[in-house]
Design an enzyme around this catalytic site. Sequence first.
Site, PDB file in Angstrom:
ATOM      1  N   SER A  91       0.729  -1.008   0.079  1.00 37.28           N
ATOM      2  CA  SER A  91      -0.069   0.145  -0.016  1.00 37.28           C
ATOM      3  C   SER A  91       0.978   1.286   0.105  1.00 37.28           C
ATOM      4  O   SER A  91       1.561   1.436  -0.969  1.00 37.28           O
ATOM      5  CB  SER A  91      -0.726   0.040   1.214  1.00 37.28           C
ATOM      6  OG  SER A  91      -1.808   0.921   1.192  1.00 37.28           O
ATOM      7  N   ASP A 126      -2.785   6.071  -3.775  1.00 40.25           N
ATOM      8  CA  ASP A 126      -1.712   5.422  -2.946  1.00 40.25           C
ATOM      9  C   ASP A 126      -1.074   4.390  -4.022  1.00 40.25           C
ATOM     10  O   ASP A 126      -1.726   4.098  -5.067  1.00 40.25           O
ATOM     11  CB  ASP A 126      -2.030   4.933  -1.640  1.00 40.25           C
ATOM     12  CG  ASP A 126      -2.964   3.846  -1.603  1.00 40.25           C
ATOM     13  OD1 ASP A 126      -3.494   3.737  -2.638  1.00 40.25           O
ATOM     14  OD2 ASP A 126      -3.005   3.070  -0.490  1.00 40.25           O
ATOM     15  N   ASP A 142      -1.409   0.928  -4.107  1.00 40.57           N
ATOM     16  CA  ASP A 142      -2.411  -0.036  -4.684  1.00 40.57           C
ATOM     17  C   ASP A 142      -3.625   0.503  -4.852  1.00 40.57           C
ATOM     18  O   ASP A 142      -4.487  -0.529  -5.068  1.00 40.57           O
ATOM     19  CB  ASP A 142      -2.318  -1.192  -3.719  1.00 40.57           C
ATOM     20  CG  ASP A 142      -2.993  -0.994  -2.283  1.00 40.57           C
ATOM     21  OD1 ASP A 142      -3.011   0.203  -1.936  1.00 40.57           O
ATOM     22  OD2 ASP A 142      -3.521  -2.124  -1.916  1.00 40.57           O
ATOM     23  N   ASP A 188      -6.242   1.794  -3.200  1.00 47.14           N
ATOM     24  CA  ASP A 188      -7.229   1.510  -2.506  1.00 47.14           C
ATOM     25  C   ASP A 188      -7.594   2.966  -1.612  1.00 47.14           C
ATOM     26  O   ASP A 188      -8.664   2.971  -0.514  1.00 47.14           O
ATOM     27  CB  ASP A 188      -7.489   0.350  -1.508  1.00 47.14           C
ATOM     28  CG  ASP A 188      -6.374   0.362  -0.510  1.00 47.14           C
ATOM     29  OD1 ASP A 188      -5.376   1.261  -0.571  1.00 47.14           O
ATOM     30  OD2 ASP A 188      -6.180  -0.517   0.525  1.00 47.14           O
TER      31      ASP A 188
END
Length: 500
Positions: free
Chosen positions: A131, A267, A269, A271
């Site tokens: 992340s 960000d 990834d 999400d």
Amino acid sequence: MIADDEYTSSDLNLQTQHRMLILGNKIYLENIAKDSGVRFGTSGARGLVSDMTDRVCWAYTTAFLQEVMPGAKRVVLGHDLRPSSPAIVQACATSIQAQGMDTIYAGALPTPALAFYALQEQIPAIMVTGSHIPFDRNGIKFYTDEGEISKDHEAAITQAIIPDADVYSSAMELLPVAAPLDVYRERYRKFFPEGFLRGMRIGVYEHSSVARDFLTDLLRQFGAVVVSLGRTNSFVPIDTEAVSEEDQALGREWAKVHRLDALLSTDGDADRPLIGDETGRWLRGDVVGLLCAQYLNAHTVVTPVSSTTAIERRGVFAHVMRTKIGSPYVISAMQTAITAEKGGVVGFEANGGFLVGNTFERNGRILESLPTRDAVLPILALLALARERSVPLSALSASLPQRFTASDRIKEFPTERSQALIANLSSSHQAIIAVLGNSYGNVVGQDETDGLRLTFASSQIIHLRPSGNAPELRCYAETDSEEQARELVRMVLERVRAAS
């Protein structure tokens, strides 16, 4: 799909089981976690890349499949753009094959895209991503056929005892399929009007986001003119809760130079969204969540204690439920609300990640549920809301109760040290004065749901908690002034450093 080798996955599984019967070698996940330092945080198992060896990643994957999804036939597997992710994917794929399950390899894609596909297909999913955490770290997120794993699932994985196969990775060929990303794209094309972004000039801060190409293409499909900005092949750990001063300056410069109506990013990834208005000012994630919930006409909002109190002050939601920080807690409370039939249920965090608990309908268009953090929905929802009201993005946040939040962190601050600090501050008002000073007035509210959240007579709020993902101390503040909120965070962290 993985290419066939000289043996089948079922053959490998039988060979592995036979070897275990003979040797009796076992792996205890508690020992793996203790020895490697790779542990579950607020979102997945995470650790230093140097500690996430093939054996460690193989063991976590095997424990997940054994303890949580033992009857699965297929597993969908994806990853972000960190250079360490492909090697971890190989270890995960080796484990999946050894369990006699088929691997659907989705390649590099947003975490919510992988999760949504898994829900549609009713199969488990594994996402290799760190992340937003620093470059030298990575992680693995696990999903059942119903969504993110729970804290009970995490405990079962951590306590698992698994057979040691002595084979933790292989150079199997992984060929990505397009279906997971196609299904995710269609979710938004069905819900948002065709061409609703015509006439908008939008900048996309691409950096190393795994969604950079997907987001650019989707915005263009809806009619926007897209300006690509800041693309890099080096991983950039964008934290949507603590946007760096450099990125704040870049936002203002880009908006002015390119005459943008909006500036968008995510960000690593994808999400968690990062949304900037026409001035290049990045909106806070909890403000983004509040506005997205309004766009959906949500009935019940679930959000952590760190989110702005403007959510309650806005007065448009029938129920507001507060939780600990972390999507597992938000999801658990959302499930409780859905069971209690509290109407359209959504959740969001101060990082902007948005979760949808029910199917929503708006203007005859259907949005399917996705109870995991998503960045694309709030991005499109805020753009659509601005177009419907014929106002710039800045006017959306200006329409809300004027409570301002800010946050930052002290890096390389051990969790044990954070816990000791919070225990000390919780003990007495004198301890608060000794560490934080006495310029806020008396404490009129003390919330220990997650860390320590203090509300003062001055209406200022200070919230300290150890990060669940890295050795960091996070500080959140809320006041009636944007500048005061930033200054309050700066001053608190400065005093904490001096006292430590």
